[in-house]
Design a protein around this motif. Structure first.
Motif, PDB file in Angstrom:
ATOM      1  N   ASP A   1     -49.826  11.353 -12.121  1.00  0.00           N
ATOM      2  CA  ASP A   1     -48.843  11.405 -11.039  1.00  0.00           C
ATOM      3  C   ASP A   1     -48.712  10.040 -10.379  1.00  0.00           C
ATOM      4  O   ASP A   1     -49.707   9.360 -10.159  1.00  0.00           O
ATOM      5  CB  ASP A   1     -49.289  12.402  -9.962  1.00  0.00           C
ATOM      6  N   SER A   2     -47.502   9.656 -10.058  1.00  0.00           N
ATOM      7  CA  SER A   2     -47.268   8.424  -9.302  1.00  0.00           C
ATOM      8  C   SER A   2     -46.492   8.794  -8.059  1.00  0.00           C
ATOM      9  O   SER A   2     -45.469   9.471  -8.145  1.00  0.00           O
ATOM     10  CB  SER A   2     -46.455   7.450 -10.134  1.00  0.00           C
TER      11      SER A   2
ATOM     12  N   VAL B   1     -43.994  11.605  -9.185  1.00  0.00           N
ATOM     13  CA  VAL B   1     -43.394  11.675 -10.507  1.00  0.00           C
ATOM     14  C   VAL B   1     -44.534  11.965 -11.470  1.00  0.00           C
ATOM     15  O   VAL B   1     -45.500  11.203 -11.559  1.00  0.00           O
ATOM     16  CB  VAL B   1     -42.680  10.354 -10.887  1.00  0.00           C
ATOM     17  N   ARG B   2     -44.451  13.093 -12.107  1.00  0.00           N
ATOM     18  CA  ARG B   2     -45.517  13.509 -13.017  1.00  0.00           C
ATOM     19  C   ARG B   2     -45.142  13.149 -14.437  1.00  0.00           C
ATOM     20  O   ARG B   2     -44.177  13.658 -14.984  1.00  0.00           O
ATOM     21  CB  ARG B   2     -45.759  15.016 -12.870  1.00  0.00           C
ATOM     22  N   HIS B   3     -45.928  12.269 -14.995  1.00  0.00           N
ATOM     23  CA  HIS B   3     -45.730  11.871 -16.386  1.00  0.00           C
ATOM     24  C   HIS B   3     -46.681  12.706 -17.236  1.00  0.00           C
ATOM     25  O   HIS B   3     -47.901  12.628 -17.061  1.00  0.00           O
ATOM     26  CB  HIS B   3     -46.015  10.367 -16.529  1.00  0.00           C
TER      27      HIS B   3
ATOM     28  N   ARG C   1     -41.593  11.982 -24.074  1.00  0.00           N
ATOM     29  CA  ARG C   1     -42.534  12.289 -23.005  1.00  0.00           C
ATOM     30  C   ARG C   1     -41.815  12.893 -21.813  1.00  0.00           C
ATOM     31  O   ARG C   1     -40.819  12.365 -21.354  1.00  0.00           O
ATOM     32  CB  ARG C   1     -43.299  11.044 -22.611  1.00  0.00           C
ATOM     33  N   ARG C   2     -42.358  13.977 -21.332  1.00  0.00           N
ATOM     34  CA  ARG C   2     -41.669  14.718 -20.292  1.00  0.00           C
ATOM     35  C   ARG C   2     -42.124  14.306 -18.900  1.00  0.00           C
ATOM     36  O   ARG C   2     -43.213  13.806 -18.701  1.00  0.00           O
ATOM     37  CB  ARG C   2     -41.883  16.209 -20.504  1.00  0.00           C
ATOM     38  N   HIS C   3     -41.258  14.516 -17.962  1.00  0.00           N
ATOM     39  CA  HIS C   3     -41.552  14.192 -16.567  1.00  0.00           C
ATOM     40  C   HIS C   3     -41.198  15.358 -15.669  1.00  0.00           C
ATOM     41  O   HIS C   3     -40.302  16.128 -15.978  1.00  0.00           O
ATOM     42  CB  HIS C   3     -40.735  12.973 -16.118  1.00  0.00           C
TER      43      HIS C   3
ATOM     44  N   CYS D   1     -40.857   5.498 -13.488  1.00  0.00           N
ATOM     45  CA  CYS D   1     -42.197   5.972 -13.817  1.00  0.00           C
ATOM     46  C   CYS D   1     -43.058   4.757 -14.174  1.00  0.00           C
ATOM     47  O   CYS D   1     -42.731   4.027 -15.108  1.00  0.00           O
ATOM     48  CB  CYS D   1     -42.129   6.938 -14.992  1.00  0.00           C
ATOM     49  N   PRO D   2     -44.154   4.497 -13.422  1.00  0.00           N
ATOM     50  CA  PRO D   2     -44.979   3.322 -13.713  1.00  0.00           C
ATOM     51  C   PRO D   2     -45.749   3.435 -15.022  1.00  0.00           C
ATOM     52  O   PRO D   2     -46.200   2.436 -15.564  1.00  0.00           O
ATOM     53  CB  PRO D   2     -45.951   3.259 -12.533  1.00  0.00           C
ATOM     54  N   VAL D   3     -45.885   4.648 -15.528  1.00  0.00           N
ATOM     55  CA  VAL D   3     -46.646   4.833 -16.769  1.00  0.00           C
ATOM     56  C   VAL D   3     -45.848   4.347 -17.968  1.00  0.00           C
ATOM     57  O   VAL D   3     -46.346   3.598 -18.795  1.00  0.00           O
ATOM     58  CB  VAL D   3     -47.068   6.314 -16.937  1.00  0.00           C
ATOM     59  N   CYS D   4     -44.573   4.766 -18.041  1.00  0.00           N
ATOM     60  CA  CYS D   4     -43.791   4.406 -19.227  1.00  0.00           C
ATOM     61  C   CYS D   4     -42.519   3.648 -18.860  1.00  0.00           C
ATOM     62  O   CYS D   4     -41.667   3.433 -19.722  1.00  0.00           O
ATOM     63  CB  CYS D   4     -43.450   5.671 -20.025  1.00  0.00           C
ATOM     64  N   SER D   5     -42.374   3.295 -17.593  1.00  0.00           N
ATOM     65  CA  SER D   5     -41.218   2.581 -17.054  1.00  0.00           C
ATOM     66  C   SER D   5     -39.876   3.256 -17.349  1.00  0.00           C
ATOM     67  O   SER D   5     -38.844   2.604 -17.409  1.00  0.00           O
ATOM     68  CB  SER D   5     -41.207   1.106 -17.458  1.00  0.00           C
TER      69      SER D   5
END
Ligand SMILES: [Zn+2]
Length: 168
Positions: free
Chosen positions: A35-36, A11-13, A151-153, A54-58
């Protein structure tokens, strides 16, 4: 590399996507991301939906996962399309060189097919590599629902660099 039952995705944040330059300097686009990695299960047949966080922004993302055999079928169809583009490119190119190199009698214009071949050259030149890359990267996972925050993914196949900065 991927087994039939699971597929590894990232998953690309997108952290930032900046355009600079423009008027006097050449335009450059700088994209940074994080990336996660996730391992998702493939269905036995058909497709199913999985939820990835997404672990960056949940943010919660819905992804559609296809079974192994239809993933392979779609990837091969894309590859065939890429090969067809390549064949059409060379055929149109050979024809355009052949027709364009002729000395025409006074008052006679090039046949319509010449314009068609020139258009074919341009279209296949762009489409061929794009379709080829799609077939290489096709893993049968596509994002269904992106979160509302700005924010796009993206969902990527895990064969590319895990994280980084890209300046095309
Ligand atoms: Zn995120």
């Amino acid at each position: 590399m991927n087994t039939a039952g699971t597929v590894q995705v990232a998953v690309r944040h997108i952290l930032s996507d900046k355009l600079s330059g423009g008027f006097l300097r050449p335009r450059t686009r700088t994209v940074t991301w994080k990336d996660s990695h996730f391992v998702v299960k493939r269905p036995a047949s058909g497709k199913h939906t999985v939820e990835l966080t997404c672990p960056v922004c949940s943010a919660s993302l819905l992804a559609e996962v296809r079974d192994h055999s239809s993933t392979r079928t779609i990837a091969s169809v894309l590859l065939v399309l890429a090969v067809l583009c390549l064949v059409a490119f060379f055929a149109a190119f050979a024809y355009a060189v052949h027709e364009g190199g002729k000395t025409l009698p006074e008052g006679q214009s090039l046949p319509v097919l010449f314009s068609v071949s020139v258009i074919t050259i341009f279209v296949t030149f762009v489409a061929g590599p794009t379709v080829f890359l799609r077939s290489r990267g096709y893993i049968g996972v596509s994002m269904l629902d992106a979160p509302k925050p700005r924010r796009r993914h993206h969902i990527m196949s895990v064969r590319k660099a895990p994280q980084g900065v890209r300046t095309p």
